[in-house]
Enzyme design. Structure first.
Site, PDB file in Angstrom:
ATOM      1  N   GLU A 175      31.247  -5.287 -18.432  1.00  0.00           N
ATOM      2  CA  GLU A 175      31.689  -4.489 -17.378  1.00  0.00           C
ATOM      3  C   GLU A 175      32.733  -4.852 -16.444  1.00  0.00           C
ATOM      4  OE1 GLU A 175      28.450  -3.594 -14.786  1.00  0.00           O
ATOM      5  OE2 GLU A 175      29.597  -1.557 -14.091  1.00  0.00           O
ATOM      6  N   LYS A 250      31.237   5.661 -15.320  1.00  0.00           N
ATOM      7  CA  LYS A 250      29.764   5.279 -15.449  1.00  0.00           C
ATOM      8  C   LYS A 250      29.095   6.292 -14.644  1.00  0.00           C
ATOM      9  CE  LYS A 250      27.492   1.104 -13.201  1.00  0.00           C
ATOM     10  NZ  LYS A 250      27.627  -0.119 -12.617  1.00  0.00           N
ATOM     11  N   CYS A 287      26.257  -0.135 -17.573  1.00  0.00           N
ATOM     12  CA  CYS A 287      25.422  -1.041 -16.872  1.00  0.00           C
ATOM     13  C   CYS A 287      24.111  -0.449 -16.452  1.00  0.00           C
ATOM     14  CB  CYS A 287      26.027  -1.782 -15.544  1.00  0.00           C
ATOM     15  SG  CYS A 287      24.801  -3.277 -15.137  1.00  0.00           S
TER      16      CYS A 287
END
Ligand SMILES: NC(=O)NCCC(=O)O
Length: 443
Positions: A175, A250, A287
Site C-alpha cells: 500500500e 480503498k 489494507c
C-alpha cells in the site's frame, strides 16, 4: 547475528544449529542468512531487542518454530498452523538462479511455494505464478520528497527484476509504496506524494509490466485532477502489456491508533471491481478493508479468483489479526488471498499525537512485513521476514477455487436473501434490532 565457532563437543547451541540446517528445506527460502540466533541466547543478547523487528531473534514465526522444535513436532505444528493443500504440506519450489542472485545481491528475503488443485478430467490446470513485494522506505523521511520517491523506485527495481526473472505473472506492491506512510502525522505537506493514475509511478511500473509480460498492482496516493484535485488511496491495475486496466479506491478508511488517514482521503467510490486479466480474475482489498467480511464477500460475488490486500500496518495494533483475517477470507469466499505489508520503522521529523492520551511520538511503530498467501482450502504459506525487504512467490492452480465451492458449497448454502433483507432494514433510520428478551429477565 553470527553463529559462533564450534567446539569438539557439540554444545546445545550447535545441536540447535545442526537441527536448523536439517530443517532448512522446510523453510523454503533460497537465501537464508547465517543469522538465525538460538532462542535461549536471546535473553543474554541485548542487541536482539524487539526494536530490530525480529521475533525472539528470528525473521518469522515459521523460522522460529522450525529452528526450535524437533522435525517431527514441527511437522505437526506446521500441519495445524499452515494447513494442508491437497492433503500435503504447501511445498517450497525452486526459483531460477538469476532471481536468487538478485536476492543475494540486494539482500531481500526470497521465498517461493506452490498450491496445487486436484486434477480434473474436463479442465486443464490454470496455474498462475503470483508475486508480492514488501519493502521499507529507502531514505529518511527528512530527505527531499522527489529523492525519497526515486530512491524507492531504485530499491524496488531489482526486486521487480527478480519477479520477472522468476516468471511471475501477477505482482502486487504494498500500500502507498511510493512514499513513507506519513498519514500518522496529519501534516498536509505529504500530499505532495500524490500522483494521477497515469503519473510517474504508473509509468515506471508500466515499463516493467511490459518488459516482463506481468500484470502489476500498484497502490498509490492518487490525485484525481479532473475532480478538483481530490486525493484517494488507490490501486492501479496495470496489464501485462503495460496498459492501465483500471483502478480501485480503498473502501474503508481507518480511524484507529495513529492511522489518521481520514485527514487525507475519503472512502473510495469504485465499488468492488474485479479485473479480468490475462492470468485470472483479480481484485484488491486495500489494507483496513480486510477487517470487513462484507468487503471480502463483495469481491467474491463479482467473481474474484485472487484478492490482493496491499497493507501498511504495525505490530502493536494488528499482528495477531493478520494471518487470521486473510485466511478466513480465502476460506469463506473460495478464492486466494495475497497479503502484503511494508517493513521497518519510519521516523517523521515532527512528533504527533493521535488523541489517545499517549505521549507524543515521531513514528508509527514497526511495520511487520509478514507477507504471505492463503488458499481457499485453508492452507497458507509461511510468511516473509518480519523486518527485511522481500519477494514471496507462489504458483496457484486457480481450479482450486471452484473445487472448494463444489466441496463445501459455501456459495450455495449462503442465505443471501436473508442477509439482503437484514441489511436493507439495518440501514433504515428506524431500524429495530431483532432481540427477543427473556420475559423473566427482570423478574
Ligand atoms: N493502512 C491501513 O489501513 N492501516 C490500518 C491499520 C490496520 O488495518 O491494521
Amino acid at each position: 547475528m553470527p553463529v559462533h565457532e564450534s567446539s569438539p563437543v557439540p554444545t546445545h547451541r550447535e545441536k540447535r544449529r545442526k537441527k536448523m540446517e536439517r530443517n532448512d528445506d522446510e523453510i523454503g527460502t533460497e537465501n537464508r542468512k547465517a543469522e538465525t540466533p538460538i532462542v535461549e541466547d536471546i535473553e543474554q543478547d541485548s542487541s536482539l531487542t524487539p526494536n530490530g523487528g525480529s521475533i525472539a531473534g528470528f525473521e518469522s514465526l515459521h523460522r522460529l518454530l522450525c529452528a526450535s522444535l524437533s522435525p517431527q513436532v514441527f511437522q505437526e505444528v506446521k500441519r495445524l498452523l499452515l494447513g494442508l493443500n491437497c492433503g500435503r504440506a504447501v511445498e517450497p519450489i525452486n526459483l531460477p538462479d538469476p532471481a536468487k542472485a538478485l536476492s543475494a545481491k540486494h539482500d531481500f528475503d526470497l521465498q517461493a511455494f506452490c498450491f496445487h488443485a486436484d486434477k480434473e478430467v474436463l479442465r486443464g490446470p490454470q496455474t498462475v505464478r503470483v508475486g508480492l513485494i514488501q519493502n521499507s522506505i529507502a531514505l529518511p523521511t527528512t530527505a527531499p520528497f522527489l529523492d525519497q520517491k526515486r530512491a524507492i523506485f531504485e530499491k524496488l527495481r531489482p526486486i521487480i527484476d527478480a519477479a520477472g526473472a522468476a516468471g511471475v505473472n501477477i505482482l502486487c506492491l504494498q500500500e502507498a509504496w511510493t512514499m513513507p506512510f506519513a498519514f500518522c502525522t496529519r501534516e498536509k505537506r505529504w500530499c505532495e506524494f500524490a500522483e494521477p493514475v497515469d503519473g510517474e509511478s504508473t509509468q515506471f511500473i508500466q515499463d516493467l509490466a511490459r518488459k516482463y509480460n506481468m500484470v502489476i498492482i500498484s497502490s498509490i496516493l492518487e490525485r484525481d485532477v479532473k475532480h478538483g484535485e481530490t486525493l484517494w488511496n488507490t490501486a492501479v491495475i496495470i496489464g501485462n502489456r503495460g496498459n492501465i486496466i483500471g483502478k480501485h479506491r480503498k473502501n474503508h478508511i481507518p480511524r484507529v491508533g495513529d492511522f489518521n488517514e481520514s485527514t487525507y482521503y475519503m472512502e473510495g467510490n469504485t465499488g468492488h471491481p474485479v479485473f479480468e486479466t490475462a492470468y485470472g480474475k483479480i481484485a484488491v482489498n486495500i489494507c483496513y478493508g480486510r477487517h470487513h467480511p462484507l468487503n471480502w464477500l463483495a469481491f467474491g460475488l463479482n467473481g474474484a479468483e485472487i484478492v490482493f490486500n496491499p497493507s501498511a500496518t504495525v505490530g502493536e495494533l494488528s499482528e495477531p489479526m493478520w494471518p487470521i483475517e486473510a485466511r478466513n477470507a480465502a476460506i469463506a469466499n473460495s478464492y486466494f488471498v495475497a497479503s502484503i505489508n511494508r517493513v521497518g520503522t519510519e521516523i517523521f521529523p515532527n512528533p504527533f499525537t493521535s488523541g489517545d492520551g499517549k505521549p507524543q511520538h515521531a513514528d508509527f511503530g514497526h511495520f511487520y512485513g509478514s507477507s504471505h498467501f492463503s488458499a481457499p482450502d485453508s492452507s497458507c504459506t509461511p510468511s516473509l521476514s518480519r523486518y527485511r525487504d522481500g519477494l514471496i512467490i507462489s504458483d496457484m492452480d486457480l481450479n482450486l477455487c471452484r473445487q472448494l465451492k463444489d466441496k463445501w458449497g459455501f456459495r450455495m448454502t449462503a442465505r443471501y436473501e436473508l442477509y439482503a433483507d437484514m441489511l436493507s432494514r439495518y440501514v433504515q433510520p428506524d431500524f429495530e434490532p431483532q432481540v427477543i428478551a427473556d420475559p423473566l429477565l427482570h423478574k
